[in-house]
Design an enzyme around this catalytic site. Sequence first.
Site, PDB file in Angstrom:
ATOM      1  N   LYS A 177      -4.052   6.608   6.966  1.00 29.07           N
ATOM      2  CA  LYS A 177      -4.201   5.155   6.919  1.00 29.07           C
ATOM      3  C   LYS A 177      -3.583   4.674   5.615  1.00 29.07           C
ATOM      4  CE  LYS A 177      -6.105   1.032   6.090  1.00 29.07           C
ATOM      5  NZ  LYS A 177      -5.702   0.263   4.902  1.00 29.07           N
ATOM      6  N   GLU A 252     -10.528  10.006  -5.129  1.00 31.94           N
ATOM      7  CA  GLU A 252      -9.805   9.778  -6.383  1.00 31.94           C
ATOM      8  C   GLU A 252      -9.798   8.285  -6.605  1.00 31.94           C
ATOM      9  OE1 GLU A 252      -7.503   8.574  -8.954  1.00 31.94           O
ATOM     10  OE2 GLU A 252      -5.849   9.103  -7.618  1.00 31.94           O
ATOM     11  N   CYS A 286      -3.276   4.327 -11.668  1.00 30.75           N
ATOM     12  CA  CYS A 286      -4.646   4.627 -12.086  1.00 30.75           C
ATOM     13  C   CYS A 286      -4.687   5.423 -13.379  1.00 30.75           C
ATOM     14  CB  CYS A 286      -5.385   5.367 -10.981  1.00 30.75           C
ATOM     15  SG  CYS A 286      -4.565   6.884 -10.434  1.00 30.75           S
ATOM     16  N   GLU A 389     -11.730  -2.072 -14.994  1.00 34.43           N
ATOM     17  CA  GLU A 389     -10.344  -1.793 -14.626  1.00 34.43           C
ATOM     18  C   GLU A 389      -9.621  -3.077 -14.241  1.00 34.43           C
ATOM     19  OE1 GLU A 389      -8.020   1.620 -12.120  1.00 34.43           O
ATOM     20  OE2 GLU A 389      -9.618   0.565 -11.067  1.00 34.43           O
TER      21      GLU A 389
END
Length: 485
Positions: A177, A252, A286, A389
């Site tokens: 996906k 992750e 990231c 973040e």
Amino acid sequence: MTKTPTRILNFIDGEFREPTSGKYLDNIEPATGKPYSQLADSGKEDVDLAVAAAEKAFADWSKTPGQKRSQILLRIADLIERDLEKFARAESIDTGKPLSLARSLDIPRAVANFRFFATAILHTESEAHITDGVAVNYTLRQPRGIAGLISPWNLPLYLLSWKIAPAIAVGNTAIAKPSELTPMTAYLLCEIAREAGLPNGVLNVVHGTGPNVGASVAAHPKIDTISFTGGTMTGKKVAEACAPLFKKVSLELGGKNPNIIFADADLDAAIAGSVRSSFANQGQICLCGSRVFVEKPIYEQFTKRFIERTAQLCLGDPLDEKTDQGAIVNKAQLDKIKFYVDLAQKEGGKIALGGSAPKSINERCQSGYFFQPTVITGLPVSCRTNREEIFGPVITITPFDNEEEVIGYANDTDYGLASSIWTQNLNRAHRVAEKIHTGTVWVNCWLVRDLRVPFGGMKASGVGREGGEEALQFFTEAKNICIAK
């Protein structure tokens, strides 16, 4: 070179298929803010079709000799490499990243992922244990079945291939996906897989939104292995869906990574490396070092030179060869970045560079999503800007006095994905690296990746590890067989 499709269809059982809903989502080019294609708006019914195809294909694929699987994966790698420019351009248009970055990093890494795992399966070993003259034990590692692979928008083919390659290399079948924001290279990969001779149903790709497709993949009772890369909040939902079904899960997730520069660092290397780690892919990686900590004796010098170097980055049309900084992936992400820059100022921060959208790029990009590389100083370590973040071209620079203090600063966040240390003192590098709570620590470098090493995060940055032997073990089930003497 084939024409860019106007409709991105699902890939199920070796065929491109319309979504059962008949509905489509606009696929918007970040640099222009305008749709340039459409993608399938799929749902549970499409996932069910993909599961049926994957289940049927598993019986033969799981028994296919490793040498044959290896050859097919190597063929996929060769074909991606053949079409590197086509893939790079598609990735740039889809994500807003500079074409030069897609060409030099994203697509070559996808090629490397397939080659690495294609050859890794030819060199695996089985463990044996002799039990005091009583028995011989040996370990079988068998494919688990159907793997659900959910990947993010920032490194679309790079990260999707890092999941697909090990999953199918060891004999699983897969349902992937991709992010609905960046589906194009996944579509092109399906064309390649078919050309390479990958049997029908081994790889299935279902497009659509997270709530419709991602949630269906995570909750499907016949998909017993889930590998997810994405935001921490979404990762929590994936974990909640998987836990009652006892699925094997790898997550992750996000990062708020410290980048530590000691006074004895090679300043030229530290500045060059820090600018790259701060703003590569518009800060939408990231692993980007968004919190820069500089030892006080060199704080002023480093900050001045870092700002000068950052100001030289060329913000422009991603398809322009001169562009260093491209577009933000979509308007929602651009608005999030603007929110945090405003918040930083309310928290007492000073905008030392950037801080706003550029006035103009070019006529083609006048409605695109762009934001200047931004440097903020004067913020307390524990403020929201330094703890949450942002995922954009925004970094903070903070001075520190000593090792103990900066280790505390580095660990003062819920995240623990990666970190960087710049120092000429080898003993210090070992000491500090050991005490920082991140899954990866780079010393005098950033984003140096060896596909053999484990990769993943601590705390809110995830669960489990990817890469090398870790990936081969994750996508297999260990079975001990004990034979009495």
